[in-house]
Design a protein around this motif. Structure first.
Motif, PDB file in Angstrom:
ATOM      1  N   THR A  25       0.810  -1.221   0.000  1.00 32.00           N
ATOM      2  CA  THR A  25       0.000   0.000   0.000  1.00 32.00           C
ATOM      3  C   THR A  25       0.846   1.275   0.000  1.00 32.00           C
ATOM      4  O   THR A  25       0.299   2.370   0.004  1.00 32.00           O
ATOM      5  CB  THR A  25      -0.938   0.027   1.225  1.00 32.00           C
ATOM      6  OG1 THR A  25      -0.145  -0.242   2.383  1.00 32.00           O
ATOM      7  CG2 THR A  25      -2.034  -1.003   1.097  1.00 32.00           C
ATOM      8  N   TYR A  42       2.491   3.608  -5.406  1.00 33.54           N
ATOM      9  CA  TYR A  42       1.493   3.986  -6.415  1.00 33.54           C
ATOM     10  C   TYR A  42       2.238   4.539  -7.619  1.00 33.54           C
ATOM     11  O   TYR A  42       3.387   4.985  -7.517  1.00 33.54           O
ATOM     12  CB  TYR A  42       0.487   5.010  -5.864  1.00 33.54           C
ATOM     13  CG  TYR A  42       1.077   6.159  -5.081  1.00 33.54           C
ATOM     14  CD1 TYR A  42       1.492   7.327  -5.706  1.00 33.54           C
ATOM     15  CD2 TYR A  42       1.237   6.057  -3.701  1.00 33.54           C
ATOM     16  CE1 TYR A  42       2.032   8.376  -4.979  1.00 33.54           C
ATOM     17  CE2 TYR A  42       1.784   7.095  -2.965  1.00 33.54           C
ATOM     18  CZ  TYR A  42       2.185   8.254  -3.610  1.00 33.54           C
ATOM     19  OH  TYR A  42       2.739   9.279  -2.884  1.00 33.54           O
ATOM     20  N   ARG A  76      -8.689  -9.405  -3.566  1.00 34.10           N
ATOM     21  CA  ARG A  76      -8.929  -8.373  -4.605  1.00 34.10           C
ATOM     22  C   ARG A  76      -9.061  -9.041  -5.966  1.00 34.10           C
ATOM     23  O   ARG A  76      -8.334  -8.707  -6.908  1.00 34.10           O
ATOM     24  CB  ARG A  76      -7.748  -7.392  -4.665  1.00 34.10           C
ATOM     25  CG  ARG A  76      -7.665  -6.464  -3.492  1.00 34.10           C
ATOM     26  CD  ARG A  76      -6.478  -5.516  -3.619  1.00 34.10           C
ATOM     27  NE  ARG A  76      -6.002  -5.168  -2.298  1.00 34.10           N
ATOM     28  CZ  ARG A  76      -5.054  -5.818  -1.656  1.00 34.10           C
ATOM     29  NH1 ARG A  76      -4.433  -6.838  -2.222  1.00 34.10           N
ATOM     30  NH2 ARG A  76      -4.692  -5.447  -0.442  1.00 34.10           N
ATOM     31  N   ALA A 127     -11.660  -2.692   3.265  1.00 31.53           N
ATOM     32  CA  ALA A 127     -11.352  -2.609   1.838  1.00 31.53           C
ATOM     33  C   ALA A 127     -12.558  -2.187   1.008  1.00 31.53           C
ATOM     34  O   ALA A 127     -12.430  -1.923  -0.183  1.00 31.53           O
ATOM     35  CB  ALA A 127     -10.814  -3.948   1.347  1.00 31.53           C
ATOM     36  N   GLY A 138     -14.545   6.371   3.090  1.00 31.73           N
ATOM     37  CA  GLY A 138     -14.115   5.833   1.799  1.00 31.73           C
ATOM     38  C   GLY A 138     -14.952   6.471   0.697  1.00 31.73           C
ATOM     39  O   GLY A 138     -16.134   6.775   0.907  1.00 31.73           O
ATOM     40  N   HIS A 144     -16.331   6.311  -3.331  1.00 27.91           N
ATOM     41  CA  HIS A 144     -16.553   5.436  -4.493  1.00 27.91           C
ATOM     42  C   HIS A 144     -17.202   6.256  -5.593  1.00 27.91           C
ATOM     43  O   HIS A 144     -18.140   7.008  -5.315  1.00 27.91           O
ATOM     44  CB  HIS A 144     -17.521   4.293  -4.150  1.00 27.91           C
ATOM     45  CG  HIS A 144     -17.218   3.617  -2.857  1.00 27.91           C
ATOM     46  ND1 HIS A 144     -16.524   2.445  -2.774  1.00 27.91           N
ATOM     47  CD2 HIS A 144     -17.521   3.959  -1.570  1.00 27.91           C
ATOM     48  CE1 HIS A 144     -16.414   2.078  -1.508  1.00 27.91           C
ATOM     49  NE2 HIS A 144     -17.007   2.987  -0.755  1.00 27.91           N
ATOM     50  N   GLN A 198     -12.649   2.939 -11.024  1.00 26.17           N
ATOM     51  CA  GLN A 198     -11.380   2.866 -10.281  1.00 26.17           C
ATOM     52  C   GLN A 198     -10.372   3.899 -10.792  1.00 26.17           C
ATOM     53  O   GLN A 198      -9.510   4.346 -10.041  1.00 26.17           O
ATOM     54  CB  GLN A 198     -10.784   1.450 -10.345  1.00 26.17           C
ATOM     55  CG  GLN A 198     -11.728   0.336  -9.853  1.00 26.17           C
ATOM     56  CD  GLN A 198     -12.286   0.564  -8.450  1.00 26.17           C
ATOM     57  OE1 GLN A 198     -11.605   1.049  -7.553  1.00 26.17           O
ATOM     58  NE2 GLN A 198     -13.567   0.228  -8.246  1.00 26.17           N
ATOM     59  N   ARG A 240     -10.902   7.033  -8.952  1.00 30.23           N
ATOM     60  CA  ARG A 240     -10.306   6.955  -7.608  1.00 30.23           C
ATOM     61  C   ARG A 240      -8.819   7.301  -7.659  1.00 30.23           C
ATOM     62  O   ARG A 240      -8.306   8.031  -6.821  1.00 30.23           O
ATOM     63  CB  ARG A 240     -10.466   5.543  -7.047  1.00 30.23           C
ATOM     64  CG  ARG A 240     -11.767   5.312  -6.331  1.00 30.23           C
ATOM     65  CD  ARG A 240     -11.822   3.884  -5.881  1.00 30.23           C
ATOM     66  NE  ARG A 240     -12.444   3.757  -4.584  1.00 30.23           N
ATOM     67  CZ  ARG A 240     -12.537   2.604  -3.927  1.00 30.23           C
ATOM     68  NH1 ARG A 240     -12.022   1.506  -4.422  1.00 30.23           N
ATOM     69  NH2 ARG A 240     -13.129   2.551  -2.761  1.00 30.23           N
ATOM     70  N   LYS A 241      -8.139   6.753  -8.688  1.00 29.45           N
ATOM     71  CA  LYS A 241      -6.701   7.047  -8.843  1.00 29.45           C
ATOM     72  C   LYS A 241      -6.483   8.529  -9.085  1.00 29.45           C
ATOM     73  O   LYS A 241      -5.587   9.140  -8.517  1.00 29.45           O
ATOM     74  CB  LYS A 241      -6.143   6.272 -10.050  1.00 29.45           C
ATOM     75  CG  LYS A 241      -5.768   4.857  -9.753  1.00 29.45           C
ATOM     76  CD  LYS A 241      -5.104   4.223 -10.973  1.00 29.45           C
ATOM     77  CE  LYS A 241      -5.384   2.739 -10.983  1.00 29.45           C
ATOM     78  NZ  LYS A 241      -5.354   2.131 -12.288  1.00 29.45           N
ATOM     79  N   GLN A 283      -5.418   7.287   1.451  1.00 27.00           N
ATOM     80  CA  GLN A 283      -5.015   5.960   0.987  1.00 27.00           C
ATOM     81  C   GLN A 283      -5.227   5.921  -0.526  1.00 27.00           C
ATOM     82  O   GLN A 283      -6.079   6.639  -1.052  1.00 27.00           O
ATOM     83  CB  GLN A 283      -5.863   4.877   1.651  1.00 27.00           C
ATOM     84  CG  GLN A 283      -5.673   4.803   3.150  1.00 27.00           C
ATOM     85  CD  GLN A 283      -6.682   3.879   3.814  1.00 27.00           C
ATOM     86  OE1 GLN A 283      -7.176   2.946   3.208  1.00 27.00           O
ATOM     87  NE2 GLN A 283      -6.993   4.152   5.058  1.00 27.00           N
ATOM     88  N   VAL A 310      -6.734   4.039  -2.401  1.00 24.73           N
ATOM     89  CA  VAL A 310      -8.101   3.744  -2.845  1.00 24.73           C
ATOM     90  C   VAL A 310      -9.078   4.859  -2.462  1.00 24.73           C
ATOM     91  O   VAL A 310     -10.291   4.655  -2.429  1.00 24.73           O
ATOM     92  CB  VAL A 310      -8.595   2.394  -2.267  1.00 24.73           C
ATOM     93  CG1 VAL A 310      -7.879   1.237  -2.912  1.00 24.73           C
ATOM     94  CG2 VAL A 310      -8.441   2.377  -0.753  1.00 24.73           C
ATOM     95  N   SER A 311      -8.540   6.046  -2.174  1.00 24.24           N
ATOM     96  CA  SER A 311      -9.365   7.195  -1.797  1.00 24.24           C
ATOM     97  C   SER A 311     -10.186   6.934  -0.531  1.00 24.24           C
ATOM     98  O   SER A 311     -11.406   7.137  -0.494  1.00 24.24           O
ATOM     99  CB  SER A 311     -10.290   7.617  -2.950  1.00 24.24           C
ATOM    100  OG  SER A 311      -9.522   8.163  -3.984  1.00 24.24           O
TER     101      SER A 311
END
Ligand SMILES: Cc1ncc(COP(=O)(O)O)c(C=O)c1O
Length: 444
Positions: free
Chosen positions: A39, A42, A167, A228, A376, A378, A395, A398-399, A413, A415-416
């Motif tokens: 983690t 990136y 995942r 997650a 989190g 989404h 996704q 999110r990046k 994080q 993954v937002s």
């Protein structure tokens, strides 16, 4: 999403981080991809950290970030908190690790068992991974059954039996429902055969699977708040249903509260009044040092008792209950009063609501999940209830959000997702909301 917008964020990041880029090039020579931790990497390369203080983190290029990553939620009192620094300085002067027990371990064990009524007895380890590994081990030894049941998308550390359907990519998913999918090639097929995978928040399907395999299942390992999945709290009927079923079927229920322990003095289980048989802890209870702990019912934990002619399950570890971790962890447990949790949780509730308002005002399909001081994000217009509904979100957005926020001086994080610490202020939350608005306007 329009990938050129993601590339623009990447370009801005590269222009701000030339020294990190150089360090990454050097790191590549000696570590695969220059990295030692999943983690912490990136694309195009991570900002290399110079130091942290309070809720700020500084990279080697002199960029300053508001830290909502706080080492994967573990730094609940922020970086270099004076009380923790003081405690570890004092402890370091007395020695950092002994090959015998110290009184500190009793103090810490007492504090944990008092906070968590389901925890009669506890043992310390060095990571959440070791905590879940040992909890599963004792469940198997006690029940004499081999299989374990977990939920699709659930992460419980990096050991073998929990490295199943963590995942899985969309193309590997069976449309009929969760199956056991190895996380990496070379995993012995026998591992997947021993793991029953269930859909989170779906009591009907979970019940069917648990009843079908009841005579082989030793334990259900689960998070009451699915980290997650953007810190998605389990529906209360679902959580209660799993507890009732496991009791009926003689299956040990393991709560992985490595992350959710931060939502109240006794973790999610106390907040919601559900007593598991065993609990795995980590992160916050180490005050910023490596830590794990597992504990629960006395008749289970007795299997580790070395004093009655030898433990049924030996549990060694050179740094188990080391005094540095315990000294730092003790400060955290002393400082985190019920009032402190109330403040953290109400700031978290407020932040999630205001984040959702930003998305709604900008007419972006997004939802903010979370509970207490955890959140989190989404990019989806459906309700996130399980791994698959989370995965259907965008996704790439999110990046782009993660990198965009970095460019605005906010660290989440990858993954937002993120968490508050006791040193987070209302002004910090205003700042993250302003940054969120700017980035979403850019990338939408
Ligand atoms: C829910 C959960 N369980 C277990 C672990 C493993 O903890 P560690 O990284 O300390 O091994 C993590 C780590 O992120 C976690 O989030």
């Amino acid at each position: 999403m329009d990938l050129s917008k993601l590339n623009e964020e990447v370009g801005t990041f590269i222009s701000k981080t030339p020294k990190s880029k150089k360090l990454q090039e050097r790191a590549r020579f000696f570590m695969p991809g220059g990295s030692s931790r999943g983690t912490a990497y990136y694309d195009p390369y991570p900002a290399f950290i110079d130091r942290g203080l309070g809720n700020q983190i500084f990279d080697v290029d002199g960029n300053q970030y508001l830290d909502y990553m706080i080492n994967a939620t573990s730094l609940i009192m922020g970086h270099a908190h004076p009380l923790i620094v003081d405690a570890i300085n004092q402890q370091a002067a007395k020695g950092t690790a002994y090959s015998g027990p110290s009184e500190l371990q009793i103090v810490m064990a007492e504090m944990l068992c008092k906070r968590i009524p389901s925890m009669d007895s506890v043992r310390f380890a060095n990571s959440g991974t070791e905590a879940t590994l040992n909890a599963i081990r004792v469940a198997r030894a006690y029940t004499g059954r081999h299989k374990i049941a977990k939920f699709e998308g659930g992460y419980h550390g990096s050991h073998e039996y929990v490295s199943v359907s963590v995942r899985p990519p969309a193309w590997k998913l069976d449309p009929n429902g969760p199956t056991s999918i190895p996380e990496f090639p070379g995993q012995p097929p026998s591992v997947s055969r021993e793991v029953i995978v269930m859909p989170y928040n779906d009591l009907v399907k979970s019940e069917e699977l648990l009843r079908r395999h009841k005579s082989d299942i030793s334990c259900v390992i689960m998070e009451p708040v699915a980290s997650a999945l953007g810190y998605l709290p389990g529906n209360i009927e679902f959580l209660k249903g799993i507890r009732e079923l496991t009791l009926e079927l003689g299956i040990i229920l393991i709560y992985d509260e490595v992350q959710s322990f931060r939502i109240g003095p006794g973790g999610a289980q106390v907040e919601w009044g559900i007593n598991p048989d065993l609990t795995a802890l980590g992160k916050t209870i180490g005050g910023g040092f490596p830590v794990g702990a597992f504990g629960g019912r006395m008749d289970l934990m007795e299997m580790f008792d070395p004093s009655q002619g030898g433990a049924t399950i030996p549990h060694a570890g050179t740094f188990n209950a080391n005094p540095m971790t315990l000294a730092a962890g003790k400060v955290v447990l002393e400082q985190l009063t019920p009032e402190c949790y109330d403040r953290l949780n109400s700031m978290g509730n407020d932040l999630r609501m205001r984040m959702q308002t930003v998305f709604d005002e900008l007419e972006v399909s997004a939802c903010v999940t979370g509970v207490g001081s955890l959140f989190g994000i989404h990019f989806t217009n459906e309700r996130v209830v399980d791994y698959r509904s989370m995965l259907r979100g965008d996704q790439d957005m999110r990046k782009a959000l993660f990198l965009g926020l970095l460019n605005e001086g906010v660290l989440l994080q990858i993954v937002s997702a993120g968490a508050l610490s006791t040193v987070t202020t209302d002004q910090d939350n205003d700042a993250i909301l302003n940054a969120l608005r700017s980035v979403v306007e850019r990338i939408k």
